[in-house]
Design a protein around this motif. Structure first.
Motif, PDB file in Angstrom:
ATOM      1  N   LEU A   1      39.790  44.079  35.274  1.00 18.16           N
ATOM      2  CA  LEU A   1      41.036  43.880  34.542  1.00 18.16           C
ATOM      3  C   LEU A   1      40.865  42.824  33.455  1.00 18.16           C
ATOM      4  O   LEU A   1      41.348  42.992  32.322  1.00 18.16           O
ATOM      5  N   GLU A   2      40.159  41.740  33.768  1.00 23.70           N
ATOM      6  CA  GLU A   2      39.934  40.689  32.781  1.00 23.70           C
ATOM      7  C   GLU A   2      39.098  41.191  31.615  1.00 23.70           C
ATOM      8  O   GLU A   2      39.381  40.864  30.444  1.00 23.70           O
ATOM      9  N   ARG A   3      38.097  42.010  31.924  1.00 22.65           N
ATOM     10  CA  ARG A   3      37.278  42.548  30.836  1.00 22.65           C
ATOM     11  C   ARG A   3      38.121  43.450  29.931  1.00 22.65           C
ATOM     12  O   ARG A   3      37.982  43.428  28.704  1.00 22.65           O
TER      13      ARG A   3
ATOM     14  N   GLU B   1      40.207  35.695  30.704  1.00 21.72           N
ATOM     15  CA  GLU B   1      40.206  35.364  32.124  1.00 21.72           C
ATOM     16  C   GLU B   1      41.636  35.080  32.572  1.00 21.72           C
ATOM     17  O   GLU B   1      42.406  34.398  31.881  1.00 21.72           O
ATOM     18  N   LEU B   2      41.985  35.594  33.746  1.00 22.15           N
ATOM     19  CA  LEU B   2      43.332  35.438  34.278  1.00 22.15           C
ATOM     20  C   LEU B   2      43.430  34.292  35.273  1.00 22.15           C
ATOM     21  O   LEU B   2      44.530  33.778  35.519  1.00 22.15           O
ATOM     22  N   PHE B   3      42.301  33.893  35.855  1.00 23.07           N
ATOM     23  CA  PHE B   3      42.300  32.840  36.861  1.00 23.07           C
ATOM     24  C   PHE B   3      41.262  31.778  36.535  1.00 23.07           C
ATOM     25  O   PHE B   3      40.183  32.083  36.019  1.00 23.07           O
ATOM     26  N   ASP B   4      41.615  30.547  36.858  1.00 23.33           N
ATOM     27  CA  ASP B   4      40.654  29.447  36.826  1.00 23.33           C
ATOM     28  C   ASP B   4      40.059  29.348  38.218  1.00 23.33           C
ATOM     29  O   ASP B   4      40.743  29.018  39.184  1.00 23.33           O
ATOM     30  N   ARG B   5      38.781  29.642  38.322  1.00 26.15           N
ATOM     31  CA  ARG B   5      38.121  29.690  39.618  1.00 26.15           C
ATOM     32  C   ARG B   5      37.329  28.424  39.920  1.00 26.15           C
ATOM     33  O   ARG B   5      36.555  28.380  40.880  1.00 26.15           O
ATOM     34  N   SER B   6      37.500  27.392  39.124  1.00 17.05           N
ATOM     35  CA  SER B   6      36.666  26.197  39.274  1.00 17.05           C
ATOM     36  C   SER B   6      37.080  25.339  40.466  1.00 17.05           C
ATOM     37  O   SER B   6      36.275  24.577  40.999  1.00 17.05           O
ATOM     38  N   GLY B   7      38.300  25.405  40.896  1.00 17.32           N
ATOM     39  CA  GLY B   7      38.765  24.596  42.024  1.00 17.32           C
ATOM     40  C   GLY B   7      38.804  25.396  43.319  1.00 17.32           C
ATOM     41  O   GLY B   7      38.357  26.539  43.388  1.00 17.32           O
ATOM     42  N   ARG B   8      39.358  24.785  44.349  1.00 13.86           N
ATOM     43  CA  ARG B   8      39.455  25.467  45.643  1.00 13.86           C
ATOM     44  C   ARG B   8      40.509  26.572  45.600  1.00 13.86           C
ATOM     45  O   ARG B   8      40.409  27.565  46.308  1.00 13.86           O
TER      46      ARG B   8
END
Length: 293
Positions: A39-41, A46-53
């Motif tokens: 979906l992001e492609r 990017e729809l989410f920030d995945r850097s945190g928990r």
């Protein structure tokens, strides 16, 4: 993009966690992650920030979330609309009615509904009003025609179809027939024939007596208006009926309105809140047949 991807996107956004979102939509975490990546492609962001928990929405994700929810709601509405149409093509409509009901408008409404939706099986049965109301609450009846002393039973929707004063009915030779005005106290000086407890007419009569501290002698009880009238016509007791019930027997009985009983006896259609399509359709026919109460 497809609805499945939007469903996964909303799930992750609300759970803020890919694992919990996967459990919610009943697929693997890797499956959810793969669909979100696709979906992001397709969206080019990017729809989410995945850097945190926690998986938190990016600015692009926040912009997309409301539209994704709206799309899923619209898709759900399509399904519900189809289900409603199917419900009027097949299914069952369970209707209850007061004992001895001969109301032509109700029968006409049922006939019109049947002509419009022949695939819906109609079940009709008689019972006293108290049991009908409880049956509607419990789901045993989809809709019921009940007698009542109050406009709407607690927790249900209602449409009053008849509202009438109580009358005393007796043969022309009876002493009350010679009076121009009759009060409740005049009436209870004589034996009475009335419908049994659990009926709307009886509830209205009993309530009026209780307010005035009167204790009538109910000599006879019958579940149908014709039977009540027939017993009164034979001089066994004075009948308590509604205006239209007494009018059907004007050749045998003299009717006098009970002056100090203003609470009417009602006939009402009752159903649960948020009715299904079949009940809504039958109500449309009923309003047309009964007209204003």
């Amino acid at each position: 993009m497809d609805l499945r991807q939007l469903e996964y996107f909303v799930a992750v956004a609300e759970e803020q966690n890919f694992t919990r979102a996967a459990e919610r939509v009943h697929i693997s975490q890797s499956g959810v992650s793969a669909q979100i990546r696709r979906l992001e492609r397709e969206l080019g962001a990017e729809l989410f920030d995945r850097s945190g928990r926690a998986a938190t929405l990016t600015v692009a994700g926040e912009a997309a979330l409301g539209h994704a929810r709206a799309a899923l709601d619209a898709a759900g509405a399509v399904g519900r609309s189809v289900d409603e149409v199917a419900g009027l093509v097949r299914g069952r409509l369970t209707v209850g009615t007061v004992m001895g009901c001969t109301l032509a408008p109700l029968f006409d409404a049922l006939a019109a509904f049947h002509r419009a939706h022949p695939g819906v099986e109609i079940s009709l049965s008689e019972e006293n009003s108290d049991r009908l109301v409880e049956g509607v609450r419990a789901g045993a009846y989809d809709l019921a025609l009940t007698g009542a002393a109050a406009a709407t039973p607690d927790g249900l929707e209602a449409m009053t179809v008849i509202s009438e004063r109580l009358v005393a009915a007796m043969p022309a030779a009876h002493p009350l027939a010679k009076a121009r005005r009759i009060t409740l106290r005049d009436l209870v000086a004589h034996p009475i024939v009335c419908m049994p407890p659990g009926t709307g007419l009886r509830a209205a009569f009993d309530g009026a007596c209780a307010v005035r501290g009167l204790r009538p002698v109910i000599a006879l009880q019958a579940g149908a208006a014709d039977a009540v009238a027939g017993l009164a016509a034979r001089g066994l007791a004075v009948a308590v009926l509604s205006e239209s019930m007494a009018a059907d027997h004007r050749d045998l009985l003299v009717a006098r309105t009970i002056d100090d009983v203003e609470t009417p006896a009602l006939l009402a259609l009752v159903w649960r809140s948020a009715p299904g399509p079949a009940v809504r359709e039958l109500l449309t026919h009923a309003r047309r047949e009964f007209g204003p109460a």
